[in-house]
Enzyme design. Sequence first.
Site: not given
Ligand code: SF4
Length: 341
Positions: A92, A105, A112, A116, A119, A329
Amino acid sequence: MKPDLRALTRPELEAALTALGEKPVHAAAVYLAVHRLGAADLAALPGVPPRVTAALSPAYSLSTLPVPAETQVSCDGTRKILFRFHDGAPAECVVLPAKDRVIACLSSQSGCDCGCTFCATGALGLRRSLTPQEIIAQFEACLREAGEISSIVFMGMGEPFLNWENVKRAVRLLSDSRGRHFPQVKMTVSTVGVIPVIEELTASDLRVRLAVSVVAADEETRARLAPMEKKYPLRRVLEAVRAYCRARKAAVMFEYILFPGVNDRPSDSALLAGLVRDIPCRVNLIPYNPPGGPGGETPRVKAFQLELIEAGVRTYLRVERGADIAAACGQLAAKNKEPRG
Ligand code: SF4
C-alpha cells in the site's frame, strides 16, 4: 529472461547502448520515453530513433508498470492505494494532502519481518521485498491521484534499509533529470535503525534525508516493542546518526509514537531529550493509532511535547491522517491474499 529497461539507471543505459554499438547519447531520449512519457512498447519509444529501439529489442524487455487494485479515500482527503503485484504480493501507498503540499508515503516491502509489536505491517510478516519498478509504480499512482507530489517518504510497509539496493535504485530512477526529476532532498527514508545502511548512506552520494524510528528511549521497552533493538541498540544507532549529521551537515528526523502509559511518561521524555539533545534533529511525535482504533491524542501528548521543547529539543506533533481507512502510521496491512481469479 531479458533485463528490464525500466530498472536501468541512465549510466547503465548509456553503457548498454555502447555495448550494442549505439551512441550513449540516445540514453537520454530512451530514459525520457520510459520514465516520463509512459512508453509501454519497446519497439515504439517516442522520440527515439527506430535504429536504437531495434538494437535494444533483442537484448532488453520493457515491463508494464503495475497499476493499483483499489483506492480508498478518507474523510480528511488522505488516499490509500492498494497494489497486488503479479504474484499476489500486496503493498500500500498513501497520498497525504496538507495545506501547502502533498506527501506520497511509499512501501519498500510487501509486509515486514522486523516484528514491531505495534505495527500492523509487522503482524503480516515479510512476503517479499519490492522491486524498483514496483516502488516507482506506487509513486506514479500517487502522482495520478494528486496531480502533484511535493515530497516522498519511505514510511509505508517494510523496512527500507532491508531492501536498500532496490530503494536506492528507485531513488536514482525517480530523481534522474530525464525521468521524474524528483529532488532527492525531498525524499525521506525512515528506518528502525539498520546501522550498516545508515553508515553506507552517510558515505554515499545520495542526498535523501534520514528518519529514525526511536520507539522508546529505554532499552528494555524498545526491545519489547521493536525487536531490532537486540541487533542494533538505539545508543549505537544514535552514534551512526551523529556521524551522518556531522558528515552531511544535515539534521535527522526522529519519529516517536506515543504509547499511553508505556513510553509517554515524564521520565521517558527526559530520557529521550538526554539522548538526542546534542544531535541536530527534529522529533516528530505521533499519537498511537492502534489498528481498528480507538487511538489519537491523550492529555499526555501535549505535555510530552512541552517537556521536550523545554529540554531544548525541536519537536513537532504530527496530526494523524487517514485513520478511518487504516492509512495512519503503523496501520498499513494490505492482506496477504491472492488476487481473485
Ligand atoms: S514499524 Fe512496521 S514496517 Fe516499520 S520496521 Fe517495524 S514492523 Fe517493519
